[in-house]
Design a protein around this motif. Structure first.
Motif, PDB file in Angstrom:
ATOM      1  N   UNK A  42      97.841   1.233  97.309  1.00 22.77           N
ATOM      2  CA  UNK A  42      98.047   2.625  96.928  1.00 22.77           C
ATOM      3  C   UNK A  42      98.927   2.649  95.669  1.00 22.77           C
ATOM      4  N   UNK A  43      98.381   3.229  94.583  1.00 28.50           N
ATOM      5  CA  UNK A  43      99.121   3.336  93.344  1.00 28.50           C
ATOM      6  C   UNK A  43     100.245   4.362  93.515  1.00 28.50           C
ATOM      7  N   UNK A 101      92.897  -5.520  95.218  1.00 29.30           N
ATOM      8  CA  UNK A 101      91.674  -4.718  95.269  1.00 29.30           C
ATOM      9  C   UNK A 101      92.058  -3.243  95.275  1.00 29.30           C
ATOM     10  N   UNK A 102      92.445  -2.769  94.118  1.00 26.39           N
ATOM     11  CA  UNK A 102      92.835  -1.368  94.018  1.00 26.39           C
ATOM     12  C   UNK A 102      91.615  -0.484  93.903  1.00 26.39           C
ATOM     13  N   UNK A 103      91.651   0.683  94.524  1.00 25.92           N
ATOM     14  CA  UNK A 103      90.539   1.614  94.369  1.00 25.92           C
ATOM     15  C   UNK A 103      90.468   2.098  92.923  1.00 25.92           C
ATOM     16  N   UNK A 104      89.288   2.523  92.495  1.00 24.56           N
ATOM     17  CA  UNK A 104      89.125   3.039  91.134  1.00 24.56           C
ATOM     18  C   UNK A 104      90.111   4.169  90.890  1.00 24.56           C
ATOM     19  N   UNK A 118     103.472  -0.884  86.423  1.00 25.83           N
ATOM     20  CA  UNK A 118     102.859  -0.182  87.551  1.00 25.83           C
ATOM     21  C   UNK A 118     103.574  -0.547  88.843  1.00 25.83           C
ATOM     22  N   UNK A 119     103.464   0.369  89.794  1.00 26.74           N
ATOM     23  CA  UNK A 119     104.049   0.145  91.111  1.00 26.74           C
ATOM     24  C   UNK A 119     102.997   0.487  92.158  1.00 26.74           C
ATOM     25  N   UNK A 120     102.763  -0.455  93.076  1.00 23.77           N
ATOM     26  CA  UNK A 120     101.794  -0.288  94.154  1.00 23.77           C
ATOM     27  C   UNK A 120     102.470  -0.501  95.501  1.00 23.77           C
ATOM     28  N   UNK A 121     101.914   0.152  96.505  1.00 20.42           N
ATOM     29  CA  UNK A 121     102.307  -0.128  97.886  1.00 20.42           C
ATOM     30  C   UNK A 121     101.132  -0.842  98.544  1.00 20.42           C
ATOM     31  N   UNK A 122     101.424  -1.991  99.130  1.00 24.86           N
ATOM     32  CA  UNK A 122     100.403  -2.790  99.800  1.00 24.86           C
ATOM     33  C   UNK A 122     100.728  -2.803 101.290  1.00 24.86           C
ATOM     34  N   UNK A 123      99.781  -2.342 102.108  1.00 27.63           N
ATOM     35  CA  UNK A 123      99.961  -2.295 103.556  1.00 27.63           C
ATOM     36  C   UNK A 123      98.814  -3.043 104.217  1.00 27.63           C
ATOM     37  N   UNK A 124      99.166  -3.880 105.157  1.00 29.00           N
ATOM     38  CA  UNK A 124      98.176  -4.684 105.888  1.00 29.00           C
ATOM     39  C   UNK A 124      98.457  -4.522 107.382  1.00 29.00           C
ATOM     40  N   UNK A 125      97.410  -4.273 108.164  1.00 33.55           N
ATOM     41  CA  UNK A 125      97.555  -4.131 109.611  1.00 33.55           C
ATOM     42  C   UNK A 125      96.829  -5.260 110.317  1.00 33.55           C
TER      43      UNK A 125
END
Length: 110
Positions: A104-105, A73-76, A89-96
Motif C-alpha cells: 500500500x503506497x 508487487x505494487x498495484x498500478x 516513496x513510502x510503502x506499507x507491506x502486510x503479509x498474513x
C-alpha cells in the motif's frame, strides 16, 4: 426447517472464524527511492530501490533482510509511475499467514 438452517449456520461458522484468526506475519513500513534508469534497464514502468524497513506498529513483526526477501508487487498507481527519478516513496507491506503480501503506497515526496 429450523433444524436444517441451524445446521447450515453451524457448519459454515468455522469458515468465517478462520478468516478472523489470520495471523499477521509481516507488517512493515518500507522507504525507498525511485530509480528510472533501473526501470528502463529492466523494461518496467517503475523501479524502487528500498533502503529501510521498520515495524509498522509497536509489537508488529518486520523481518525483511537479504535472506528473507519479498517481491515488490505494487498495484498500478499513477502517482508512483509518474514520480520523477530520485523521488522518495513510502510503502506499507502486510503479509498474513506467510502468504503473498499486500503493498500500500503511503506517500511520494519529490
Amino acid at each position: 426447517m429450523k433444524t436444517i438452517t441451524r445446521a447450515l449456520i453451524l457448519a459454515t461458522l468455522p469458515l468465517f472464524a478462520a478468516g478472523a484468526w489470520a495471523e499477521v506475519t509481516q507488517d512493515c513500513i518500507l522507504e525507498g527511492t525511485v530509480d528510472k534508469k533501473k526501470a528502463e534497464q529492466m523494461g518496467s514502468d517503475v523501479y524502487v530501490a528500498f533502503h529501510s524497513a521498520n515495524r509498522a506498529e509497536k509489537g508488529s513483526e518486520c523481518k525483511l533482510n537479504r535472506r528473507n526477501r519479498v517481491e515488490f508487487k505494487a498495484p498500478k498507481n499513477a502517482m508512483i509511475e509518474n514520480a520523477p527519478d530520485g523521488a522518495r516513496v513510502k510503502y506499507r507491506y502486510t503479509e498474513e499467514d506467510n502468504q503473498a503480501g499486500e503493498w500500500k503506497l503511503m506517500g511520494v515526496s519529490m
